[in-house]
Write a protein that holds these residues in place. Structure first.
Motif, PDB file in Angstrom:
ATOM      1  N   MET A   1       0.823  -1.167   0.000  1.00 25.69           N
ATOM      2  CA  MET A   1       0.000   0.000   0.000  1.00 25.69           C
ATOM      3  C   MET A   1       0.873   1.238   0.000  1.00 25.69           C
ATOM      4  N   GLU A   2       1.493   1.427  -1.108  1.00 25.54           N
ATOM      5  CA  GLU A   2       2.456   2.485  -1.275  1.00 25.54           C
ATOM      6  C   GLU A   2       1.901   3.879  -1.032  1.00 25.54           C
ATOM      7  N   ASN A   3       0.756   4.186  -1.625  1.00 20.11           N
ATOM      8  CA  ASN A   3       0.191   5.524  -1.553  1.00 20.11           C
ATOM      9  C   ASN A   3      -0.994   5.616  -0.600  1.00 20.11           C
ATOM     10  N   ALA A   4      -1.014   4.824   0.431  1.00 21.48           N
ATOM     11  CA  ALA A   4      -2.112   4.867   1.397  1.00 21.48           C
ATOM     12  C   ALA A   4      -2.014   6.146   2.223  1.00 21.48           C
ATOM     13  N   ARG A   5      -3.182   6.784   2.427  1.00 27.27           N
ATOM     14  CA  ARG A   5      -3.251   7.992   3.251  1.00 27.27           C
ATOM     15  C   ARG A   5      -4.412   7.819   4.223  1.00 27.27           C
ATOM     16  N   ILE A   6      -4.182   8.199   5.464  1.00 20.37           N
ATOM     17  CA  ILE A   6      -5.206   8.093   6.501  1.00 20.37           C
ATOM     18  C   ILE A   6      -5.239   9.416   7.253  1.00 20.37           C
ATOM     19  N   ARG A   7      -6.452   9.906   7.484  1.00 20.78           N
ATOM     20  CA  ARG A   7      -6.609  11.191   8.153  1.00 20.78           C
ATOM     21  C   ARG A   7      -7.800  11.141   9.106  1.00 20.78           C
ATOM     22  N   MET A   8      -7.599  11.549  10.355  1.00 22.70           N
ATOM     23  CA  MET A   8      -8.712  11.674  11.289  1.00 22.70           C
ATOM     24  C   MET A   8      -9.516  12.902  10.881  1.00 22.70           C
ATOM     25  N   VAL A   9     -10.834  12.729  10.754  1.00 25.70           N
ATOM     26  CA  VAL A   9     -11.709  13.808  10.312  1.00 25.70           C
ATOM     27  C   VAL A   9     -12.510  14.380  11.477  1.00 25.70           C
ATOM     28  N   ASN A  10     -13.005  13.515  12.351  1.00 25.65           N
ATOM     29  CA  ASN A  10     -13.806  13.941  13.503  1.00 25.65           C
ATOM     30  C   ASN A  10     -13.506  13.040  14.692  1.00 25.65           C
ATOM     31  N   ILE A  11     -13.633  13.610  15.871  1.00 30.12           N
ATOM     32  CA  ILE A  11     -13.617  12.812  17.093  1.00 30.12           C
ATOM     33  C   ILE A  11     -14.625  13.440  18.053  1.00 30.12           C
ATOM     34  N   ALA A  12     -15.448  12.591  18.624  1.00 26.76           N
ATOM     35  CA  ALA A  12     -16.433  13.024  19.619  1.00 26.76           C
ATOM     36  C   ALA A  12     -16.303  12.091  20.814  1.00 26.76           C
ATOM     37  N   PHE A  13     -16.487  12.622  21.999  1.00 24.06           N
ATOM     38  CA  PHE A  13     -16.355  11.787  23.189  1.00 24.06           C
ATOM     39  C   PHE A  13     -17.281  12.285  24.276  1.00 24.06           C
ATOM     40  N   SER A  14     -17.679  11.355  25.130  1.00 22.75           N
ATOM     41  CA  SER A  14     -18.511  11.718  26.277  1.00 22.75           C
ATOM     42  C   SER A  14     -17.944  11.053  27.522  1.00 22.75           C
ATOM     43  N   ILE A  16     -15.264  11.716  29.294  1.00 27.13           N
ATOM     44  CA  ILE A  16     -13.814  11.550  29.381  1.00 27.13           C
ATOM     45  C   ILE A  16     -13.263  12.696  30.218  1.00 27.13           C
ATOM     46  N   LYS A  17     -12.481  12.353  31.233  1.00 28.42           N
ATOM     47  CA  LYS A  17     -11.901  13.319  32.173  1.00 28.42           C
ATOM     48  C   LYS A  17     -13.006  14.230  32.718  1.00 28.42           C
ATOM     49  N   ASN A  18     -12.899  15.543  32.519  1.00 25.46           N
ATOM     50  CA  ASN A  18     -13.900  16.469  33.053  1.00 25.46           C
ATOM     51  C   ASN A  18     -14.938  16.881  32.004  1.00 25.46           C
ATOM     52  N   VAL A  19     -14.943  16.229  30.840  1.00 25.60           N
ATOM     53  CA  VAL A  19     -15.817  16.636  29.740  1.00 25.60           C
ATOM     54  C   VAL A  19     -17.012  15.692  29.626  1.00 25.60           C
ATOM     55  N   ALA A  20     -18.223  16.250  29.773  1.00 26.09           N
ATOM     56  CA  ALA A  20     -19.443  15.449  29.615  1.00 26.09           C
ATOM     57  C   ALA A  20     -19.644  15.099  28.150  1.00 26.09           C
ATOM     58  N   ASN A  21     -19.498  16.073  27.248  1.00 26.78           N
ATOM     59  CA  ASN A  21     -19.617  15.861  25.802  1.00 26.78           C
ATOM     60  C   ASN A  21     -18.694  16.830  25.096  1.00 26.78           C
ATOM     61  N   GLY A  22     -17.895  16.300  24.188  1.00 25.46           N
ATOM     62  CA  GLY A  22     -16.989  17.149  23.426  1.00 25.46           C
ATOM     63  C   GLY A  22     -16.773  16.579  22.041  1.00 25.46           C
ATOM     64  N   SER A  23     -16.406  17.439  21.120  1.00 30.30           N
ATOM     65  CA  SER A  23     -16.091  16.981  19.769  1.00 30.30           C
ATOM     66  C   SER A  23     -15.213  18.003  19.079  1.00 30.30           C
ATOM     67  N   ILE A  24     -14.518  17.520  18.065  1.00 34.94           N
ATOM     68  CA  ILE A  24     -13.696  18.407  17.249  1.00 34.94           C
ATOM     69  C   ILE A  24     -13.702  17.854  15.830  1.00 34.94           C
TER      70      ILE A  24
END
Length: 130
Positions: A1-14, A16-24
């Protein structure tokens, strides 16, 4: 897989630590650009910077097949019994793009241990010549 590209587009979490709901959303700067769109993370104390990094770290450990660390118990918000992380990646392999969605839910057990309650992966794909 010579030209494979991977990119995170979104992350959401509930719960976690002091965050009830968060996303980016990690929007692309240019069309079909798999380069970085984030150079740094900044914000007020308690705004969720560490929670974001912890969520990413936890997903990395689980999808790499590593055991959950002992301190993972403290990743779950104190008022909660479980935490959920949802990640969306854009992957390109040759002439095909994939949108991959991964969801991880962890829960507290007795004696400060954590277990994986559920994991799911789904994807869709599209070839450029379709």
């Amino acid at each position: 897989m010579e030209n494979a590209r991977i990119r995170m587009v979104n992350i959401a979490f509930s719960n976690i630590k002091n965050v009830a709901n968060g996303s980016i959303s990690l929007n692309e700067v240019k069309e079909n650009n798999f380069g970085a769109s984030i150079v740094g993370i900044y914000g007020q104390n308690g705004s969720g910077k560490t929670a974001l990094i912890s969520a990413i770290e936890l997903v990395k450990e689980v999808i790499s097949g590593e055991s959950l660390e002992d301190d993972t118990y403290f990743y779950i918000r104190q008022e909660s019994q479980a935490a959920t992380i949802k990640v969306e990646w854009l992957m390109n392999f040759g002439d095909r793009d994939y949108n991959v969605n991964y969801t991880l839910t962890i829960g507290k057990k007795d004696n400060e241990k954590v277990q994986i309650l559920s994991e799911s992966v789904d994807y869709s794909s599209k070839a450029y010549n379709e």
